[in-house]
Design an enzyme around this catalytic site. Structure first.
Site, PDB file in Angstrom:
ATOM      1  N   TRP A   9       7.472   3.914   1.950  1.00  0.00           N
ATOM      2  CA  TRP A   9       8.409   2.775   1.936  1.00  0.00           C
ATOM      3  C   TRP A   9       9.041   2.509   3.300  1.00  0.00           C
ATOM      4  O   TRP A   9       9.770   1.546   3.467  1.00  0.00           O
ATOM      5  CB  TRP A   9       9.509   3.024   0.899  1.00  0.00           C
ATOM      6  N   LYS A  10       8.827   3.404   4.252  1.00  0.00           N
ATOM      7  CA  LYS A  10       9.409   3.259   5.598  1.00  0.00           C
ATOM      8  C   LYS A  10      10.919   3.010   5.489  1.00  0.00           C
ATOM      9  O   LYS A  10      11.563   3.628   4.654  1.00  0.00           O
ATOM     10  CB  LYS A  10       8.659   2.171   6.371  1.00  0.00           C
ATOM     11  N   SER A 204      -2.852  -1.582   6.398  1.00  0.00           N
ATOM     12  CA  SER A 204      -3.144  -2.857   5.724  1.00  0.00           C
ATOM     13  C   SER A 204      -4.016  -2.697   4.475  1.00  0.00           C
ATOM     14  O   SER A 204      -4.879  -3.540   4.201  1.00  0.00           O
ATOM     15  CB  SER A 204      -3.773  -3.850   6.707  1.00  0.00           C
ATOM     16  N   GLY A 224       1.854   1.172   3.206  1.00  0.00           N
ATOM     17  CA  GLY A 224       3.187   0.740   3.607  1.00  0.00           C
ATOM     18  C   GLY A 224       3.597  -0.518   2.862  1.00  0.00           C
ATOM     19  O   GLY A 224       4.107  -0.468   1.746  1.00  0.00           O
ATOM     20  N   GLY A 225       3.344  -1.660   3.473  1.00  0.00           N
ATOM     21  CA  GLY A 225       3.807  -2.957   2.963  1.00  0.00           C
ATOM     22  C   GLY A 225       3.576  -3.172   1.468  1.00  0.00           C
ATOM     23  O   GLY A 225       4.491  -3.574   0.740  1.00  0.00           O
TER      24      GLY A 225
HETATM   25  P1  13P Z   1       0.803  -0.901   6.040  1.00  0.00           P
HETATM   26  O1  13P Z   1       0.167  -0.585   4.717  1.00  0.00           O
HETATM   27  O2  13P Z   1       2.010  -1.783   5.917  1.00  0.00           O
HETATM   28  O3  13P Z   1      -0.194  -1.391   7.031  1.00  0.00           O
HETATM   29  O4  13P Z   1       1.395   0.476   6.624  1.00  0.00           O
HETATM   30  C1  13P Z   1       0.566   1.570   6.684  1.00  0.00           C
HETATM   31  C2  13P Z   1       1.376   2.744   7.032  1.00  0.00           C
HETATM   32  O5  13P Z   1       1.893   2.841   8.136  1.00  0.00           O
HETATM   33  C3  13P Z   1       1.573   3.767   6.012  1.00  0.00           C
HETATM   34  O6  13P Z   1       2.114   4.915   6.545  1.00  0.00           O
END
Ligand code: 13P
Length: 241
Positions: A9-10, A204, A224-225
């Site tokens: 989730w950052k 991605s 991530g996203g």
């Molecule tokens: P995204 O899926 O948003 O590209 O991010 C990947 C990521 O950094 C997971 O740690």
């Protein structure tokens, strides 16, 4: 083997209410017959609220020592909360100045305390364009795994996250990911005589491309996203029922 799916989730969501909503929507939408190991990695501040509620919870980083280290969160603290997984060496941390020496100490602390570290490695676009991918990844592995012994290596998960594919919508061609996976496996075979280290992919990932990475031999994902969008995240998980 069932894939390992990490939702990173950052630095999101921005408050507890939104976090609760995201967590419960993901939990509610989980496919009943999910054939994958799912781990959600929220920011530190939400870990206590989300552990012990039916989903595996991991952390996005850790510190390798307890003591006078202002602002840090140690592996022991994460363990005491019930975390079993920790992301280590994410490119966003590396870009903020984290060095391989520190990543190495974090890995060793996780292994000592029996948390599963997810070691992120990856090259920048500039490095890829100048044909340095293999050299860069090898160097990261060499430094990050320094002193880690054979009995521990299989407890580490390695995430190939090409920096240029993170958050850009420009996912890495699965064939490229496959070549990198083979390179990492070869390195580990040479060094540790093992084939058992899990290699996952991040950058991605979405519901459309997820299966292509599984077909290319990746053993899981770090997302991530799309892990912040319950519908899309569940659509990814639905590929593994
Ligand atoms: P995204 O899926 O948003 O590209 O991010 C990947 C990521 O950094 C997971 O740690």
């Amino acid at each position: 083997m069932n894939p390992l799916i990490i939702g990173n989730w950052k630095c999101n969501p921005c408050d507890s209410k939104k976090t609760e909503k995201l967590f419960s929507e993901i939990k509610k939408g989980l496919p009943k017959k999910l054939k994958a190991k799912l781990v959600i990695c929220p920011p530190f501040i939400y870990l206590k609220d989300l552990t012990g509620r039916g989903l595996e919870i991991g952390a996005q980083d850790c510190f390798f020592q307890d003591g006078p280290f202002t602002g840090q969160i140690s592996v022991s603290m994460l363990k005491s909360l019930g975390c079993k997984y920790v992301i280590v060496g994410h490119s966003e941390k590396r870009a903020a100045g984290e060095k391989d020496k520190i990543i190495n100490l974090k890995l060793k602390s996780c292994l000592e305390k029996r948390l599963v570290p997810i070691l992120c490695i990856g090259e920048t676009l500039k490095q890829r364009k100048s044909n340095q991918t293999s050299k860069i990844l090898r160097r990261q592995l060499e430094k990050d795994l320094k002193g880690i012994v054979k009995k521990d290596i299989e407890s580490i998960v390695i995430a190939y996250e090409p920096v240029w594919a993170i958050g850009t919508g420009k996912a890495c061609d699965p064939e490229i990911a496959k070549v990198v996976k083979m390179m990492i496996k070869k390195y580990l075979r040479e060094l540790y005589k093992t084939d058992k280290v899990k290699i996952i992919y991040g950058g991605s990932v979405d519901a459309k491309n997820a299966l292509e990475y599984a077909e290319a031999g990746m053993e899981g994902y770090i997302i991530g996203g799309m892990s912040l969008k319950p519908k899309e995240f569940i659509a990814i998980l639905n590929n593994f029922c």
